[in-house]
Design a protein around this motif. Sequence first.
Motif, PDB file in Angstrom:
ATOM      1  N   LYS A   8       7.152   5.518  -7.498  1.00  0.00           N
ATOM      2  CA  LYS A   8       5.806   5.179  -7.941  1.00  0.00           C
ATOM      3  C   LYS A   8       4.916   6.428  -7.873  1.00  0.00           C
ATOM      4  CE  LYS A   8       4.279   1.155  -6.728  1.00  0.00           C
ATOM      5  NZ  LYS A   8       3.613  -0.057  -6.219  1.00  0.00           N
ATOM      6  N   PHE A   9       4.084   6.602  -8.909  1.00  0.00           N
ATOM      7  CA  PHE A   9       3.231   7.772  -9.040  1.00  0.00           C
ATOM      8  C   PHE A   9       1.832   7.374  -9.495  1.00  0.00           C
ATOM      9  CE2 PHE A   9       7.564   8.992  -9.769  1.00  0.00           C
ATOM     10  CZ  PHE A   9       7.713  10.236  -9.167  1.00  0.00           C
ATOM     11  N   LEU A  10       0.848   8.149  -9.093  1.00  0.00           N
ATOM     12  CA  LEU A  10      -0.486   7.988  -9.650  1.00  0.00           C
ATOM     13  C   LEU A  10      -0.490   8.554 -11.068  1.00  0.00           C
ATOM     14  CD1 LEU A  10      -2.722   8.980  -6.601  1.00  0.00           C
ATOM     15  CD2 LEU A  10      -2.086   6.691  -7.391  1.00  0.00           C
ATOM     16  N   LEU A 111      -7.686   1.976 -10.553  1.00  0.00           N
ATOM     17  CA  LEU A 111      -6.367   2.377 -10.064  1.00  0.00           C
ATOM     18  C   LEU A 111      -5.354   2.236 -11.195  1.00  0.00           C
ATOM     19  CD1 LEU A 111      -4.468   3.228  -7.761  1.00  0.00           C
ATOM     20  CD2 LEU A 111      -4.235   0.799  -7.192  1.00  0.00           C
ATOM     21  N   VAL A 113      -1.209   3.223 -11.756  1.00  0.00           N
ATOM     22  CA  VAL A 113       0.035   3.752 -11.196  1.00  0.00           C
ATOM     23  C   VAL A 113       1.173   3.564 -12.196  1.00  0.00           C
ATOM     24  CG1 VAL A 113      -0.638   3.366  -8.786  1.00  0.00           C
ATOM     25  CG2 VAL A 113       0.627   1.606  -9.998  1.00  0.00           C
ATOM     26  N   GLU A 115       5.509   3.427 -12.508  1.00  0.00           N
ATOM     27  CA  GLU A 115       6.768   3.266 -11.783  1.00  0.00           C
ATOM     28  C   GLU A 115       7.927   3.562 -12.720  1.00  0.00           C
ATOM     29  OE1 GLU A 115       6.735  -0.822 -10.588  1.00  0.00           O
ATOM     30  OE2 GLU A 115       5.258  -0.487  -9.016  1.00  0.00           O
ATOM     31  N   GLU A 134       3.088  11.544  -6.221  1.00  0.00           N
ATOM     32  CA  GLU A 134       4.012  10.449  -5.903  1.00  0.00           C
ATOM     33  C   GLU A 134       3.482   9.661  -4.709  1.00  0.00           C
ATOM     34  OE1 GLU A 134       8.681   9.310  -5.220  1.00  0.00           O
ATOM     35  OE2 GLU A 134       8.136  11.430  -5.343  1.00  0.00           O
ATOM     36  N   VAL A 135       3.533   8.314  -4.829  1.00  0.00           N
ATOM     37  CA  VAL A 135       3.036   7.425  -3.773  1.00  0.00           C
ATOM     38  C   VAL A 135       4.068   6.338  -3.434  1.00  0.00           C
ATOM     39  CG1 VAL A 135       0.592   7.862  -4.252  1.00  0.00           C
ATOM     40  CG2 VAL A 135       1.786   6.010  -5.478  1.00  0.00           C
ATOM     41  N   THR A 136       5.330   6.602  -3.717  1.00  0.00           N
ATOM     42  CA  THR A 136       6.389   5.605  -3.552  1.00  0.00           C
ATOM     43  C   THR A 136       6.376   4.945  -2.180  1.00  0.00           C
ATOM     44  OG1 THR A 136       7.807   6.780  -5.116  1.00  0.00           O
ATOM     45  CG2 THR A 136       8.889   5.226  -3.615  1.00  0.00           C
ATOM     46  N   TYR A 141      -0.317   1.372  -1.935  1.00  0.00           N
ATOM     47  CA  TYR A 141      -0.155   1.171  -3.372  1.00  0.00           C
ATOM     48  C   TYR A 141       0.738  -0.022  -3.709  1.00  0.00           C
ATOM     49  CZ  TYR A 141      -2.652   5.514  -3.723  1.00  0.00           C
ATOM     50  OH  TYR A 141      -3.622   6.477  -3.625  1.00  0.00           O
TER      51      TYR A 141
END
Length: 156
Positions: A8-10, A111, A113, A115, A134-136, A141
């Motif tokens: 998962k990414f912004l 927001l 995001v 994936e 990246e916010v995996t 999130y």
Amino acid sequence: MGKEIERKFLVRDNSYKKVCSGKLYKQGYLNSNPERTVRVRIVDNKGFLTIKDKGTGFTRSEFEYEIPYTDAEEILKNICEKPFIEKTRYIYNYMGYTWEIDEFHGENEGLVVAEIELDNENDTFSLPEWIGEEVTTNYKYFNSYLKNNPFKNWDK
């Protein structure tokens, strides 16, 4: 057993919208505990029941079943925890991989995001130019977290 391997990414900008259109998603949780989530989702005229665990690394157990639309509506209305998560999902194909971009609405407005689902945790892939941090593994999130801790309340 169903497995989901995703990263998962912004998202930095909305240039992905030039080549894809979105669908509205509405989902509610029967259990929003990050250790094991159970959600009901409506997309177009279809309903889905999904069960996930917390997982390890980039991999989680995931079981998803289509359910009658009228059942999904009833469960969302009368049984699911409030508030709901509403978002528009865009599908973007890039260099052999499918990206799902979620643009959140309501309390999570602002927001966005993206994936990518993988076959293996070690898969290598190229990032589209609009992908950011990246916010995996950042629980903030997860949709189940956003339900009770909306993006609008975060310190930016």
